[in-house]
Design an enzyme around this catalytic site. Structure first.
Site, PDB file in Angstrom:
ATOM      1  N   SER A 252     -82.723 -46.673  -5.589  1.00 29.47           N
ATOM      2  CA  SER A 252     -82.084 -47.495  -4.610  1.00 29.47           C
ATOM      3  C   SER A 252     -82.877 -47.634  -3.264  1.00 29.47           C
ATOM      4  CB  SER A 252     -80.779 -46.625  -4.176  1.00 29.47           C
ATOM      5  OG  SER A 252     -81.202 -45.538  -3.416  1.00 29.47           O
ATOM      6  N   LYS A 253     -82.617 -48.559  -2.499  1.00 34.03           N
ATOM      7  CA  LYS A 253     -83.418 -48.754  -1.329  1.00 34.03           C
ATOM      8  C   LYS A 253     -83.817 -47.581  -0.366  1.00 34.03           C
ATOM      9  CE  LYS A 253     -83.524 -53.248   0.438  1.00 34.03           C
ATOM     10  NZ  LYS A 253     -82.451 -54.327  -0.139  1.00 34.03           N
ATOM     11  N   ARG A 254     -82.740 -46.519  -0.413  1.00 30.96           N
ATOM     12  CA  ARG A 254     -83.018 -45.415   0.344  1.00 30.96           C
ATOM     13  C   ARG A 254     -84.114 -44.421  -0.289  1.00 30.96           C
ATOM     14  NH1 ARG A 254     -80.543 -40.244   1.010  1.00 30.96           N
ATOM     15  NH2 ARG A 254     -79.086 -40.593  -0.940  1.00 30.96           N
ATOM     16  N   PHE A 255     -84.400 -44.640  -1.729  1.00 27.46           N
ATOM     17  CA  PHE A 255     -85.388 -44.045  -2.575  1.00 27.46           C
ATOM     18  C   PHE A 255     -86.617 -44.738  -2.666  1.00 27.46           C
ATOM     19  CE2 PHE A 255     -81.713 -41.095  -3.528  1.00 27.46           C
ATOM     20  CZ  PHE A 255     -82.249 -39.993  -2.783  1.00 27.46           C
TER      21      PHE A 255
END
Ligand code: GLU
Length: 506
Positions: A252-255
Site C-alpha cells: 500500500s502507499k504506506r509501505f
C-alpha cells in the site's frame, strides 16, 4: 530465435515501483539474451488514460536507465506501439474470429447479464454466461448486426478442456475451460477487450516471452484461447511474485507503493532502485546485494526468480542507496545534491535560474552560488562539502540537514563550546590560539590547515580540549564534519569570523 519481450503499462496513473520491477525484469531478460525490449502503451481505457501519465512512464524509464528498443517515440517495424492507434489491426482479427464461427455476438443487455449473475450467486454457483446467444443462428446474427443492435463478441469455448502452460517461474499452470465460459472479446467489431488486444499485439509484435505480474495469471488462459482460435504461436510465460508489505499484506502507499518519480524526489539514485527491485523476486544465488545495472544485465536469469511473494523493505532500499551513494563519481553526486541545497534555500544559483543544472544553453556551465548568509561559493567548494558527507548519506536529500552550517549563519553558546569541565577563560584561550594559527597560515590548503591545527592540538592532554571548541565554534553543531575540513572549506575569512563570534558569546 531472437528474444523479444514487452512491457505493457497502462497510462492510468503515475509509474509505480511494481511496474518498474516488471519492466526491469523484462529489460534484464532481453539484455542477458541479446534480445529486444519493447514498450507498448495499453491506453484503451480512454477515460482513465492521460498523456501526462504516459509522459511519466517515459521519464521514469529514462531516469532508471531502462532504454527500450521499440515503442512510442522510438518506432520500430511492429508499430504503432500505442493500443489506441492499433484499431484496424484489432478489427481485422476480431472479424476473422466472427467469420470463422469461433466467436459469436451476444445481444444480452448489461442489465440482463447482471441479473443472471446475481441469480447464479444466490444459488451458490460461480457466475458464468448462460450461453443464451450462442444458440442464435448465424443468419439471425447478421440480421441483428445489420439492424444496428448493440452486441459484444464472445469466444466460443469448448467444454471439458484443460488449458495449461509452462510458466518459467511457477512451472505447469492449468485451468479448466468450464470455469472460464464464453468470455467477451470485444464490443462490436472495433473495441477489443484487454485480453484480445494483448493476445493480438503479442503476436503481431513477435513477442517471444511474456514476463508480468502474478495478477495476470488468470488472464493467461483467455489469451491462450484467443491465440489458439487465431492460430497464433504461444509465447513463453513467466509470472513474477507479488510485491508484499513487510507484514506480508498487499503493498500500500504506506509501505512504499508509490511512484518512481517520488523515489527520485526522496533522494534515491536510479541504480539503487534497479538494484533493490532486482532483488524483489530474483536472487543471484549467493548473498551478494550490491549490483550495478550493468552487472544485473550480465547476471540476471529468469530461472532464478522465486515464486513466493517478495517483501518490500524500505530500510533495505535506503541501505542499498547508501552503498551506491558511496560508490558514485563525486562530480555527479554533487550535481545531484545541489537541487536539495537549493530547495532548502541554503544556496541560490547566481545565474538566477530556479532550475539546476541550468537548462542546456544557459549562460555558464560552471555555476556559482550564493549561500543563505550571502557569501559566494563555487562548485568546487560544494564538491568538497559533498565529499565530506558521501559516506554518511543514505538519501541525497539528507545533504541539506547534514551540511546546513556551511551555508547559514550559526549560533553557539557556552554549553556547546564547553569540553568537559573547561571554563570560559580556557575556552577563550583555545579560540584565540586558533584565530592566531588560522590568521598566519601561508598557503590555504587542506594539508596546511590540518597540520597547523593538529600541531597545536597535540600540545594538549587530550586533543579534544582544543579541537572540540574549535569545531563547535565553526559549525554550531554537536556533530559535524571534522574541524580541519570545516575550517579549510569555510575559508580563512569565514572561519575567523565564526571563531571571533564564538569568543564573544563566552
Ligand atoms: N496493461 C497491463 C497492466 O498494466 C499489462 C498487461 C500485460 O503485461 O500483459 O497491468
Amino acid at each position: 530465435m531472437k528474444i523479444r519481450v514487452r512491457f505493457a503499462p497502462s497510462p492510468t496513473g503515475l509509474f509505480h515501483v511494481g511496474s518498474a520491477r516488471t519492466t526491469l525484469f523484462n529489460y534484464l531478460h532481453a539484455k542477458k539474451r541479446g534480445g529486444e525490449f519493447i514498450l507498448r502503451i495499453e491506453d484503451t481505457d480512454k477515460e482513465r488514460s492521460k498523456p501526462e501519465y504516459e509522459e511519466n512512464i517515459f521519464e521514469s524509464l529514462d531516469w532508471l536507465g531502462l532504454e527500450f528498443d521499440e515503442g512510442p517515440i522510438k518506432e520500430g517495424s511492429y508499430g504503432p506501439y500505442r493500443q489506441s492507434e492499433r484499431g484496424e489491426i484489432y478489427e481485422k482479427y476480431i472479424k476473422k474470429l466472427f467469420e470463422s464461427g469461433k466467436a459469436y455476438p451476444c445481444f444480452c443487455s448489461e442489465d440482463d447479464l447482471e441479473r443472471e449473475r446475481e441469480a447464479q450467486l444466490d444459488r451458490g454457483e460461480a457466475p458464468k454466461y448462460s450461453e443464451k446467444c450462442r444458440k442464435i443462428d448465424h443468419e439471425e446474427d447478421l440480421k441483428k448486426i445489420k439492424n444496428g443492435e448493440d452486441f459484444i463478441l464472445r469466444l466460443m469455448i469448448e467444454k471439458g478442456k484443460e488449458i495449461s502452460f509452462e510458466d518459467k517461474i511457477r512451472g505447469r499452470v492449468s485451468f479448466q475451460s468450464d470455469g472460464i465460459g464464453d468470455f467477451p472479446i470485444s464490443k462490436g467489431f472495433e473495441r477489443p477487450f484487454y485480453n484480445t488486444a494483448c493476445a493480438i499485439d503479442d503476436f503481431e509484435m513477435r513477442i517471444t516471452d511474456v514476463i508480468r505480474g502474478e495478477d495476470h495469471i488468470s488472464n493467461t488462459p483467455k489469451q491462450i484461447l484467443i491465440q489458439d482460435a487465431l492460430g497464433f504461436d504461444r509465447p513463453n510465460y513467466a509470472h513474477l511474485p507479488l510485491i508484499l508489505a513487510p507484514d506480508k499484506s498487499k503493498m500500500s502507499k504506506r509501505f512504499g507503493a508509490v511512484a518512481v518519480s517520488d523515489y527520485k524526489k526522496m533522494g534515491f539514485l536510479p541504480e539503487s532502485l534497479t538494484n533493490f527491485l532486482a532483488l524483489l523476486g530474483w536472487s543471484p544465488g549467493d548473498d551478494r546485494e550490491f549490483f550495478s545495472l550493468g552487472e544485473l544485465e550480465k547476471e540476471f536469469s529468469i530461472e532464478r526468480c522465486k515464486k513466493s511473494g517478495a517483501v518490500f523493505n524500505k530500510e533495505k532500499l535506503e541501505y542499498i542507496n547508501g552503498l551506491h551513494i558511496k560508490n558514485i563519481d563525486l562530480q555527479r553526486l554533487t550535481n545531484l545534491c545541489i537541487p536539495y541545497l537549493i530547495s532548502e534555500s541554503l544556496i541560490i544559483p547566481s545565474h538566477g535560474e530556479e532550475e539546476y543544472p541550468p537548462a542546456m544553453g544557459a549562460r555558464s556551465v560552471t555555476v556559482d552560488f550564493k549561500t543563505a548568509d550571502g557569501r559566494s561559493i563555487n562548485f568546487d567548494t560544494l564538491k568538497e562539502i559533498v565529499k565530506e558527507h558521501q559516506d554518511r548519506m543514505t538519501l541525497l536529500s539528507q545533504i541539506a540537514d547534514l551540511s546546513s552550517y556551511f551555508f547559514n549563519r550559526i549560533e553557539v553558546d557556552f554549553d556547546l563550546l564547553q569540553w568537559k569541565e573547561m571554563n570560559s577563560e580556557e575556552l577563550k584561550d583555545v579560540i584565540d590560539k586558533a584565530i592566531n594559527i588560522i590568521s598566519n597560515i601561508d598557503k590555504w590548503t587542506k594539508e596546511e590547515v590540518t597540520e597547523r591545527l593538529l600541531q597545536e592540538a597535540n600540545q594538549y592532554e587530550g586533543r579534544g580540549r582544543f579541537l572540540w571548541p574549535i569545531r563547535a565554534a565553526l559549525t554550531g553543531e554537536k556533530a559535524s564534519v571534522g574541524p580541519f575540513e570545516v575550517a579549510w572549506i569555510l575559508g580563512r575569512e569565514e572561519a575567523l569570523k565564526r571563531l571571533k563570534q564564538a569568543k564573544k558569546s563566552l
